[in-house]
Motif scaffolding. Structure first.
Motif, short mmCIF file in Angstrom:
data_model
loop_
_atom_site.label_atom_id
_atom_site.label_comp_id
_atom_site.label_asym_id
_atom_site.label_seq_id
_atom_site.Cartn_x
_atom_site.Cartn_y
_atom_site.Cartn_z
N HIS A 47 0.81 -1.22 0.00
CA HIS A 47 0.00 0.00 0.00
C HIS A 47 0.84 1.27 0.00
O HIS A 47 0.39 2.31 -0.47
CB HIS A 47 -1.00 -0.04 1.15
N ALA A 48 2.07 1.21 0.50
CA ALA A 48 2.96 2.37 0.41
C ALA A 48 3.30 2.65 -1.05
O ALA A 48 3.27 3.81 -1.49
CB ALA A 48 4.22 2.14 1.23
N VAL A 49 3.62 1.61 -1.80
CA VAL A 49 3.92 1.79 -3.23
C VAL A 49 2.69 2.31 -3.96
O VAL A 49 2.77 3.25 -4.76
CB VAL A 49 4.42 0.46 -3.85
N LEU A 50 1.55 1.70 -3.68
CA LEU A 50 0.30 2.15 -4.31
C LEU A 50 0.03 3.62 -3.99
O LEU A 50 -0.27 4.41 -4.88
CB LEU A 50 -0.87 1.29 -3.83
N LEU A 51 0.14 3.98 -2.73
CA LEU A 51 -0.13 5.34 -2.30
C LEU A 51 0.81 6.33 -2.98
O LEU A 51 0.37 7.39 -3.47
CB LEU A 51 0.02 5.42 -0.78
N PHE A 52 2.08 5.99 -3.06
CA PHE A 52 3.05 6.86 -3.72
C PHE A 52 2.68 7.09 -5.18
O PHE A 52 2.72 8.21 -5.68
CB PHE A 52 4.46 6.25 -3.62
N CYS A 53 2.27 6.03 -5.87
CA CYS A 53 1.92 6.12 -7.29
C CYS A 53 0.58 6.82 -7.53
O CYS A 53 0.42 7.54 -8.51
CB CYS A 53 1.89 4.73 -7.92
N LEU A 54 -0.37 6.60 -6.63
CA LEU A 54 -1.69 7.20 -6.82
C LEU A 54 -1.64 8.73 -6.82
O LEU A 54 -2.47 9.37 -7.47
CB LEU A 54 -2.67 6.72 -5.74
N VAL A 55 -0.68 9.29 -6.12
CA VAL A 55 -0.56 10.75 -6.10
C VAL A 55 -0.35 11.28 -7.52
O VAL A 55 -0.85 12.34 -7.88
CB VAL A 55 0.58 11.19 -5.15
N PHE A 56 0.37 10.52 -8.35
CA PHE A 56 0.61 10.93 -9.73
C PHE A 56 -0.57 10.62 -10.64
O PHE A 56 -0.79 11.31 -11.63
CB PHE A 56 1.85 10.21 -10.30
N ILE A 57 -1.31 9.58 -10.32
CA ILE A 57 -2.35 9.07 -11.22
C ILE A 57 -3.70 9.75 -11.00
O ILE A 57 -4.39 10.10 -11.97
CB ILE A 57 -2.49 7.55 -11.07
N LEU A 58 -4.09 9.91 -9.75
CA LEU A 58 -5.41 10.45 -9.45
C LEU A 58 -5.49 11.94 -9.76
O LEU A 58 -4.53 12.68 -9.51
CB LEU A 58 -5.77 10.21 -7.99
N PRO A 59 -6.63 12.39 -10.26
CA PRO A 59 -6.80 13.84 -10.46
C PRO A 59 -6.92 14.54 -9.12
O PRO A 59 -7.22 13.91 -8.11
CB PRO A 59 -8.12 13.92 -11.24
N LYS A 60 -6.66 15.82 -9.13
CA LYS A 60 -6.82 16.59 -7.90
C LYS A 60 -8.31 16.82 -7.67
O LYS A 60 -8.94 17.60 -8.38
CB LYS A 60 -6.07 17.92 -7.99
N SER A 61 -8.85 16.10 -6.70
CA SER A 61 -10.27 16.23 -6.38
C SER A 61 -10.48 15.85 -4.93
O SER A 61 -9.59 15.30 -4.27
CB SER A 61 -11.10 15.29 -7.27
N ARG A 62 -11.66 16.14 -4.44
CA ARG A 62 -12.00 15.81 -3.06
C ARG A 62 -12.02 14.29 -2.88
O ARG A 62 -11.54 13.76 -1.88
CB ARG A 62 -13.36 16.40 -2.70
N LEU A 63 -12.56 13.56 -3.87
CA LEU A 63 -12.60 12.10 -3.80
C LEU A 63 -11.19 11.53 -3.75
O LEU A 63 -10.91 10.61 -2.97
CB LEU A 63 -13.38 11.51 -4.98
N SER A 64 -10.29 12.06 -4.55
CA SER A 64 -8.91 11.59 -4.53
C SER A 64 -8.27 11.81 -3.16
O SER A 64 -7.55 10.94 -2.66
CB SER A 64 -8.08 12.32 -5.59
N ALA A 65 -8.54 12.95 -2.56
CA ALA A 65 -8.00 13.23 -1.23
C ALA A 65 -8.54 12.23 -0.20
O ALA A 65 -7.80 11.76 0.67
CB ALA A 65 -8.34 14.66 -0.82
N VAL A 66 -9.81 11.89 -0.32
CA VAL A 66 -10.41 10.90 0.59
C VAL A 66 -9.76 9.53 0.38
O VAL A 66 -9.44 8.83 1.34
CB VAL A 66 -11.94 10.82 0.40
#
Length: 119
Positions: A47-66
């Motif tokens: 999940h650390a690797v996933l979390l690190f990568c998701l920052v680049f992949i997910l758009p900047k939105s409230r759902l992404s922050a959640v």
């Protein structure tokens, strides 16, 4: 700003997972403690690797922050409580299932965000 914090947290979580995994493989611990450590290390590293990568992949939105927040809190609660159990430190028994539930919620929210991405 929060994305930098999330990435820093993910990098630290990854480093700690590797360090604790090395410790688990060399320490003279009871079998149950090693099982808890290995489970925590596996979930934390994935999940650390996933979390690190998701920052680049997910758009900047409230759902992404959640989603990012759920993954980060899940790492802290699920893995953290397993580490406390492995090291025989007093734990709060409900933290592990709450953390696990947050992992599930984060994955489901990730699915929702991907599903509705083009809409």
């Amino acid at each position: 700003m929060y994305r930098n914090i999330i990435q820093s947290f993910a990098a630290l979580a990854g480093a700690l997972a590797v360090a604790l995994g090395a410790y688990a493989s060399h320490a003279a611990l009871p079998d149950q403690a090693k099982l808890w450590l290995n489970t925590a290390v596996f979930y934390q590293l994935v999940h650390a690797v996933l979390l690190f990568c998701l920052v680049f992949i997910l758009p900047k939105s409230r759902l992404s922050a959640v989603i990012l927040g759920c993954f980060a809190c899940a790492i802290l609660l699920f893995c953290g409580n397993l580490y406390l159990l492995a090291f025989s430190i007093v734990t709060i028994g409900t933290l592990t299932p709450i953390g696990g539930s947050l992992f599930i919620l984060a994955w489901l929210l990730l699915m929702v965000s991907v599903f509705f991405k083009g809409k």
